[in-house]
Write a protein that holds these residues in place. Structure first.
Motif, PDB file in Angstrom:
ATOM      1  N   VAL A  98      65.720  35.347  16.298  1.00 32.87           N
ATOM      2  CA  VAL A  98      66.995  35.719  16.115  1.00 32.87           C
ATOM      3  C   VAL A  98      67.425  35.996  14.695  1.00 32.87           C
ATOM      4  N   TRP A  99      66.827  35.568  13.566  1.00 30.24           N
ATOM      5  CA  TRP A  99      66.972  35.824  12.256  1.00 30.24           C
ATOM      6  C   TRP A  99      66.693  37.375  12.017  1.00 30.24           C
ATOM      7  N   ARG A 100      65.504  37.814  12.617  1.00 27.30           N
ATOM      8  CA  ARG A 100      65.102  39.191  12.214  1.00 27.30           C
ATOM      9  C   ARG A 100      65.824  39.907  13.085  1.00 27.30           C
ATOM     10  N   GLU A 101      66.404  39.717  14.332  1.00 25.59           N
ATOM     11  CA  GLU A 101      67.409  40.404  15.197  1.00 25.59           C
ATOM     12  C   GLU A 101      68.587  40.864  14.316  1.00 25.59           C
ATOM     13  N   VAL A 102      69.131  39.813  13.603  1.00 24.38           N
ATOM     14  CA  VAL A 102      70.331  39.852  12.817  1.00 24.38           C
ATOM     15  C   VAL A 102      70.196  40.653  11.653  1.00 24.38           C
ATOM     16  N   GLU A 103      68.915  40.443  10.858  1.00 20.71           N
ATOM     17  CA  GLU A 103      68.687  41.226   9.759  1.00 20.71           C
ATOM     18  C   GLU A 103      68.386  42.826  10.043  1.00 20.71           C
ATOM     19  N   GLY A 104      67.881  42.984  11.318  1.00 24.83           N
ATOM     20  CA  GLY A 104      67.735  44.421  11.706  1.00 24.83           C
ATOM     21  C   GLY A 104      69.343  44.964  12.068  1.00 24.83           C
ATOM     22  N   SER A 105      69.894  44.192  12.720  1.00 26.11           N
ATOM     23  CA  SER A 105      71.180  44.696  13.101  1.00 26.11           C
ATOM     24  C   SER A 105      72.469  45.067  11.519  1.00 26.11           C
ATOM     25  N   LEU A 106      71.978  44.191  10.623  1.00 20.92           N
ATOM     26  CA  LEU A 106      72.846  44.194   9.420  1.00 20.92           C
ATOM     27  C   LEU A 106      72.269  45.405   8.371  1.00 20.92           C
ATOM     28  N   ALA A 107      71.133  45.566   8.617  1.00 24.14           N
ATOM     29  CA  ALA A 107      70.538  46.598   7.536  1.00 24.14           C
ATOM     30  C   ALA A 107      71.424  47.789   7.534  1.00 24.14           C
ATOM     31  N   GLU A 108      72.048  48.295   8.415  1.00 25.64           N
ATOM     32  CA  GLU A 108      73.063  49.662   8.143  1.00 25.64           C
ATOM     33  C   GLU A 108      74.372  49.468   8.309  1.00 25.64           C
ATOM     34  N   LEU A 109      74.784  48.186   8.382  1.00 25.38           N
ATOM     35  CA  LEU A 109      75.915  47.754   8.271  1.00 25.38           C
ATOM     36  C   LEU A 109      76.559  47.576   6.919  1.00 25.38           C
ATOM     37  N   PRO A 110      78.006  47.741   6.331  1.00 24.04           N
ATOM     38  CA  PRO A 110      78.461  47.723   5.198  1.00 24.04           C
ATOM     39  C   PRO A 110      78.488  46.054   4.803  1.00 24.04           C
ATOM     40  N   THR A 111      78.367  45.915   3.725  1.00 20.82           N
ATOM     41  CA  THR A 111      78.436  44.445   3.066  1.00 20.82           C
ATOM     42  C   THR A 111      79.813  44.703   2.004  1.00 20.82           C
ATOM     43  N   GLU A 112      79.904  43.309   1.543  1.00 17.78           N
ATOM     44  CA  GLU A 112      81.269  43.317   0.453  1.00 17.78           C
ATOM     45  C   GLU A 112      80.876  42.243  -0.372  1.00 17.78           C
ATOM     46  N   ARG A 113      81.161  42.271  -1.717  1.00 19.18           N
ATOM     47  CA  ARG A 113      81.042  41.502  -2.721  1.00 19.18           C
ATOM     48  C   ARG A 113      82.231  40.552  -2.721  1.00 19.18           C
ATOM     49  N   ALA A 114      82.002  39.346  -2.666  1.00 11.83           N
ATOM     50  CA  ALA A 114      83.126  38.413  -2.844  1.00 11.83           C
ATOM     51  C   ALA A 114      83.886  38.639  -4.329  1.00 11.83           C
ATOM     52  N   GLU A 115      84.921  38.639  -4.491  1.00 12.12           N
ATOM     53  CA  GLU A 115      85.505  38.506  -5.659  1.00 12.12           C
ATOM     54  C   GLU A 115      86.151  37.023  -5.883  1.00 12.12           C
ATOM     55  N   ARG A 116      85.406  36.344  -6.823  1.00 12.31           N
ATOM     56  CA  ARG A 116      85.757  35.009  -7.170  1.00 12.31           C
ATOM     57  C   ARG A 116      87.276  35.059  -7.766  1.00 12.31           C
ATOM     58  N   GLY A 117      88.110  34.152  -7.168  1.00  9.71           N
ATOM     59  CA  GLY A 117      89.467  33.831  -7.582  1.00  9.71           C
ATOM     60  C   GLY A 117      90.505  35.142  -7.296  1.00  9.71           C
ATOM     61  N   ALA A 118      90.094  36.092  -6.788  1.00  9.71           N
ATOM     62  CA  ALA A 118      91.105  37.121  -6.445  1.00  9.71           C
ATOM     63  C   ALA A 118      91.242  37.244  -4.823  1.00  9.71           C
ATOM     64  N   GLU A 119      92.539  37.503  -4.625  1.00 13.36           N
ATOM     65  CA  GLU A 119      92.694  37.598  -3.200  1.00 13.36           C
ATOM     66  C   GLU A 119      92.454  39.199  -2.983  1.00 13.36           C
ATOM     67  N   VAL A 120      91.774  39.377  -1.585  1.00 13.22           N
ATOM     68  CA  VAL A 120      91.442  40.488  -1.186  1.00 13.22           C
ATOM     69  C   VAL A 120      92.316  40.747  -0.011  1.00 13.22           C
ATOM     70  N   GLU A 121      93.226  42.028  -0.060  1.00 12.30           N
ATOM     71  CA  GLU A 121      93.565  42.442   1.030  1.00 12.30           C
ATOM     72  C   GLU A 121      93.139  43.589   1.932  1.00 12.30           C
ATOM     73  N   ASP A 122      93.486  43.586   3.073  1.00 14.43           N
ATOM     74  CA  ASP A 122      92.911  44.786   3.942  1.00 14.43           C
ATOM     75  C   ASP A 122      94.007  45.808   3.427  1.00 14.43           C
ATOM     76  N   GLU A 123      93.626  46.893   4.346  1.00 16.50           N
ATOM     77  CA  GLU A 123      94.591  48.188   3.924  1.00 16.50           C
ATOM     78  C   GLU A 123      95.797  48.246   4.459  1.00 16.50           C
ATOM     79  N   LEU A 124      96.067  47.628   5.514  1.00 16.68           N
ATOM     80  CA  LEU A 124      97.235  47.357   6.312  1.00 16.68           C
ATOM     81  C   LEU A 124      98.207  46.617   5.306  1.00 16.68           C
ATOM     82  N   SER A 125      97.728  45.666   4.725  1.00 18.76           N
ATOM     83  CA  SER A 125      98.490  44.676   3.739  1.00 18.76           C
ATOM     84  C   SER A 125      98.784  45.573   2.456  1.00 18.76           C
TER      85      SER A 125
END
Length: 191
Positions: A155-182
């Motif tokens: 399952v680990w390898r399946e998830v790894e393969g699925s995520l290879a082409e999907l976007p990631t995001e870096r967590a911003e410590r201490g900062a609140e991240v809003e979505d576009e609508l907000s």
């Protein structure tokens, strides 16, 4: 996973820590600052956003990088979180009760990442058993208890393969991240 189920490896004299992954692969280094937003986690785990939201709100699988903290905030899931989401999905699909799944997830959260990849979860549809060696799997099947198994390393390898082409995001410590609508709402209300 009941207490006796969770300790099946230790009771049989086999060490709890696996002797490497089931398929001999090495583990990648996991970045604890980079994660995946809800929709990406859903795609990789094969679940609906409604399931993801319910499981996060009820504490079944909460995002470990960033939890939602009010209207417009985005949860951020780690690779490990998505791995657990996919395992939960598989257990649900085979008819395991949510109570047994909660117990299994709690036990999986206590494991180190190295240990997770070497575990095979076996179930008879009612209980979930942890096996860390081929001998334990054979003993369980011969005892008539195991009906199906989930090799977490696979399952680990399946998830790894699925995520290879999907976007990631870096967590911003201490900062609140809003979505576009907000962000649009805030701009509209300020103007």
């Amino acid at each position: 996973m009941s207490g006796s189920d969770a300790t099946a490896g230790a009771a049989s004299g086999v060490p709890q820590r696996a002797q490497g992954m089931l398929f001999g692969d090495s583990l990648p280094d996991l970045d604890t600052e980079t994660g995946y937003r809800g929709p990406t986690a859903c795609r990789a785990a094969g679940i609906t956003y409604r399931q993801l939201d319910y499981w996060a709100r009820t504490g079944l699988v909460e995002p470990s990088i960033r939890n939602a903290s009010g209207s417009g905030s985005q949860r951020l899931y780690s690779f490990r979180d998505i791995l657990v989401l996919k395992v939960v999905k598989r257990l649900l699909d085979t008819g395991v009760s949510l109570q047994q799944i909660r117990s299994a997830v709690h036990h999986l959260h206590e494991r180190g990442v190295d240990d997770l990849a070497g575990i095979t979860l076996m179930s008879d549809g009612a209980s979930v058993y942890e096996c860390t060696s081929a001998d334990e799997v054979i003993d369980l099947v011969q005892g008539g208890q195991g009906v199906f198994g989930i090799a977490v390393g696979r399952v680990w390898r399946e998830v790894e393969g699925s995520l290879a082409e999907l976007p990631t995001e870096r967590a911003e410590r201490g900062a609140e991240v809003e979505d576009e609508l907000s962000q649009r709402r805030r701009a509209r209300d300020a103007g």
